[in-house]
Scaffold this motif. Structure first.
Motif, PDB file in Angstrom:
ATOM      1  N   GLU A  83       0.710  -1.255   0.025  1.00 16.74           N
ATOM      2  CA  GLU A  83      -0.188  -0.174   0.031  1.00 16.74           C
ATOM      3  C   GLU A  83       0.688   1.188  -0.128  1.00 16.74           C
ATOM      4  OE1 GLU A  83      -3.269   0.668  -0.534  1.00 16.74           O
ATOM      5  OE2 GLU A  83      -3.157  -1.514  -1.164  1.00 16.74           O
ATOM      6  N   LYS A  84       2.024   1.089   0.650  1.00 15.57           N
ATOM      7  CA  LYS A  84       2.876   2.192   0.696  1.00 15.57           C
ATOM      8  C   LYS A  84       3.685   2.631  -0.552  1.00 15.57           C
ATOM      9  CE  LYS A  84       2.761   2.719   5.454  1.00 15.57           C
ATOM     10  NZ  LYS A  84       2.795   3.639   6.324  1.00 15.57           N
ATOM     11  N   LEU A  85       3.927   1.489  -1.209  1.00 17.32           N
ATOM     12  CA  LEU A  85       4.682   1.443  -2.413  1.00 17.32           C
ATOM     13  C   LEU A  85       3.524   2.264  -3.432  1.00 17.32           C
ATOM     14  CD1 LEU A  85       6.992   0.752  -4.458  1.00 17.32           C
ATOM     15  CD2 LEU A  85       5.700  -1.742  -4.892  1.00 17.32           C
ATOM     16  N   LYS A  86       2.310   1.634  -3.448  1.00 19.20           N
ATOM     17  CA  LYS A  86       1.529   2.351  -4.237  1.00 19.20           C
ATOM     18  C   LYS A  86       1.185   3.724  -4.177  1.00 19.20           C
ATOM     19  CE  LYS A  86      -2.286  -0.510  -4.646  1.00 19.20           C
ATOM     20  NZ  LYS A  86      -3.154  -1.602  -3.945  1.00 19.20           N
ATOM     21  N   GLY A  87       1.560   4.258  -2.985  1.00 19.21           N
ATOM     22  CA  GLY A  87       1.786   5.722  -2.880  1.00 19.21           C
ATOM     23  C   GLY A  87       2.713   6.410  -3.616  1.00 19.21           C
ATOM     24  N   VAL A  88       3.680   5.844  -4.045  1.00 13.94           N
ATOM     25  CA  VAL A  88       4.826   6.400  -4.873  1.00 13.94           C
ATOM     26  C   VAL A  88       4.970   5.881  -5.947  1.00 13.94           C
ATOM     27  CG1 VAL A  88       6.218   7.290  -2.863  1.00 13.94           C
ATOM     28  CG2 VAL A  88       6.636   4.874  -3.301  1.00 13.94           C
ATOM     29  N   LEU A  89       4.638   4.699  -6.564  1.00 19.23           N
ATOM     30  CA  LEU A  89       4.954   4.169  -7.984  1.00 19.23           C
ATOM     31  C   LEU A  89       3.729   4.034  -8.455  1.00 19.23           C
ATOM     32  CD1 LEU A  89       7.219   2.783  -9.651  1.00 19.23           C
ATOM     33  CD2 LEU A  89       6.679   0.613  -8.586  1.00 19.23           C
ATOM     34  N   PRO A  90       3.361   4.870  -9.666  1.00 22.65           N
ATOM     35  CA  PRO A  90       2.119   4.640 -10.083  1.00 22.65           C
ATOM     36  C   PRO A  90       1.849   3.056 -10.704  1.00 22.65           C
ATOM     37  CG  PRO A  90       3.576   6.324 -11.312  1.00 22.65           C
ATOM     38  CD  PRO A  90       4.562   5.633 -10.240  1.00 22.65           C
ATOM     39  N   ALA A  91       0.620   3.039 -10.777  1.00 24.08           N
ATOM     40  CA  ALA A  91       0.030   1.526 -11.373  1.00 24.08           C
ATOM     41  C   ALA A  91       0.499   1.092 -12.677  1.00 24.08           C
ATOM     42  CB  ALA A  91      -1.741   1.402 -11.308  1.00 24.08           C
ATOM     43  N   ASP A  92       1.017   0.007 -13.147  1.00 26.45           N
ATOM     44  CA  ASP A  92       1.190  -0.429 -14.275  1.00 26.45           C
ATOM     45  C   ASP A  92       2.689  -0.371 -14.515  1.00 26.45           C
ATOM     46  OD1 ASP A  92      -1.297  -1.409 -14.687  1.00 26.45           O
ATOM     47  OD2 ASP A  92      -1.828   0.318 -15.758  1.00 26.45           O
ATOM     48  N   SER A  93       3.271   0.310 -13.560  1.00 31.17           N
ATOM     49  CA  SER A  93       4.680   0.524 -13.741  1.00 31.17           C
ATOM     50  C   SER A  93       5.480  -1.044 -13.858  1.00 31.17           C
ATOM     51  CB  SER A  93       5.461   1.227 -12.512  1.00 31.17           C
ATOM     52  OG  SER A  93       4.868   2.476 -12.447  1.00 31.17           O
ATOM     53  N   LYS A  94       6.719  -1.172 -14.453  1.00 35.55           N
ATOM     54  CA  LYS A  94       7.542  -2.145 -14.517  1.00 35.55           C
ATOM     55  C   LYS A  94       8.119  -2.317 -13.105  1.00 35.55           C
ATOM     56  CE  LYS A  94      10.661  -4.720 -17.666  1.00 35.55           C
ATOM     57  NZ  LYS A  94      11.691  -4.467 -18.716  1.00 35.55           N
ATOM     58  N   LEU A  95       7.956  -3.496 -12.494  1.00 34.63           N
ATOM     59  CA  LEU A  95       8.479  -3.716 -10.964  1.00 34.63           C
ATOM     60  C   LEU A  95       9.194  -5.160 -11.035  1.00 34.63           C
ATOM     61  CD1 LEU A  95       8.417  -2.788  -8.003  1.00 34.63           C
ATOM     62  CD2 LEU A  95       6.713  -4.108  -7.832  1.00 34.63           C
ATOM     63  N   LEU A  96      10.398  -5.188 -10.093  1.00 31.28           N
ATOM     64  CA  LEU A  96      11.060  -6.179 -10.224  1.00 31.28           C
ATOM     65  C   LEU A  96      10.635  -6.520  -8.430  1.00 31.28           C
ATOM     66  CD1 LEU A  96      13.154  -8.512 -10.818  1.00 31.28           C
ATOM     67  CD2 LEU A  96      14.909  -6.851 -10.176  1.00 31.28           C
ATOM     68  N   GLU A  97      10.458  -8.002  -8.301  1.00 27.14           N
ATOM     69  CA  GLU A  97      10.391  -8.235  -6.823  1.00 27.14           C
ATOM     70  C   GLU A  97      11.676  -9.041  -6.739  1.00 27.14           C
ATOM     71  OE1 GLU A  97       8.261 -10.174  -3.300  1.00 27.14           O
ATOM     72  OE2 GLU A  97       7.638 -10.748  -5.223  1.00 27.14           O
ATOM     73  N   ILE A  98      12.389  -8.742  -5.674  1.00 27.13           N
ATOM     74  CA  ILE A  98      13.778  -9.407  -5.262  1.00 27.13           C
ATOM     75  C   ILE A  98      13.211 -10.621  -4.157  1.00 27.13           C
ATOM     76  CG2 ILE A  98      15.981  -9.618  -4.508  1.00 27.13           C
ATOM     77  CD1 ILE A  98      16.490  -6.460  -5.225  1.00 27.13           C
TER      78      ILE A  98
END
Ligand SMILES: C[S@@+](CC[C@H](N)C(=O)[O-])C[C@H]1O[C@@H](n2cnc3c(N)ncnc32)[C@H](O)[C@@H]1O
Length: 190
Positions: A29-44
């Motif tokens: 939820e915190k990440l969603k406050g700073v990174l727009p939806a549909d962005s390309k994200l890598l989970e480590i």
């Protein structure tokens, strides 16, 4: 620092069972406050894939892990998902991302390994790229179930990340006990 716990079928099955009721929903939820939806994200260190499933609802997410056992599990549970074998320290990939997320993964790195990992993250992030990582809060390190566990303070994390990232926030939160964890959110320095 390498350990066997995440590498054997038996211990991976045990971890998945023990972690079945925990998720990083609040962190995401915190990440969603700073990174727009549909962005390309890598989970480590996607591990059991609980957070990957939540991230997949909002982002163009690629899961990763350095454990073949976890990767086999992730691929069989999510046949349409994208997963790659990646080590958090070297992150050998030609791809770039808008964001990088990890939940309780980078504490397995020594201080020097973390410094290398943070530099590598800035290299594979696009301009204004966002990072969101959780850590166990504390001092020193220990071996737990044969795995290296490094504890971090807010001051220590600032020291490591500030060379490559503008730190947006470092917040305490509760995983099992009050304020036992830290969530760092940062933006790549240009
Ligand atoms: C404590 S689990 C957390 C898994 C998941 N993020 C979660 O919240 O349940 C740590 C995960 O990080 C992975 N891991 C540990 N060291 C790693 C490294 N150097 N590179 C990539 N993944 C790593 C493990 O295989 C495992 O899946």
């Amino acid at each position: 620092m390498e350990g066997k716990y995440y590498k054997t079928k038996k211990s991976v099955e045990e971890y998945i069972r023990l972690a079945k009721d925990t998720s990083g929903e609040e962190l995401i939820e915190k990440l969603k406050g700073v990174l727009p939806a549909d962005s390309k994200l890598l989970e480590i260190g996607s591990g059991p894939g609980t957070d990957w499933k939540i991230l997949n609802k909002s982002y163009n997410v690629k899961g990763s892990d350095n454990s073949t056992e976890f990767l086999n599990h992730l691929k069989s549970e999510n046949p349409h998902g994208e997963f790659v074998e990646l080590d958090a320290i070297t992150m050998k990939t030609d791809e770039t991302f808008d964001g990088i997320y990890s939940n309780k993964v980078l504490h397995h790195l020594t201080d020097n390994e973390l410094i290398d990992a943070v530099k590598r993250q800035s290299e594979i992030l696009n301009s204004h790229g966002i990072i969101c990582h959780s850590f166990w809060k504390g001092e020193g390190s220990e071996i737990f179930k044969g795995l290296f566990v490094n504890y971090h303070t807010e001051v220590g994390l600032r020291e490591v990340f500030r060379k490559y990232f503008e730190i947006r926030s470092i917040e305490n939160y509760k995983e099992f006990e009050i304020d036992d964890s830290l969530l760092l959110i940062g933006k790549k320095k240009e």
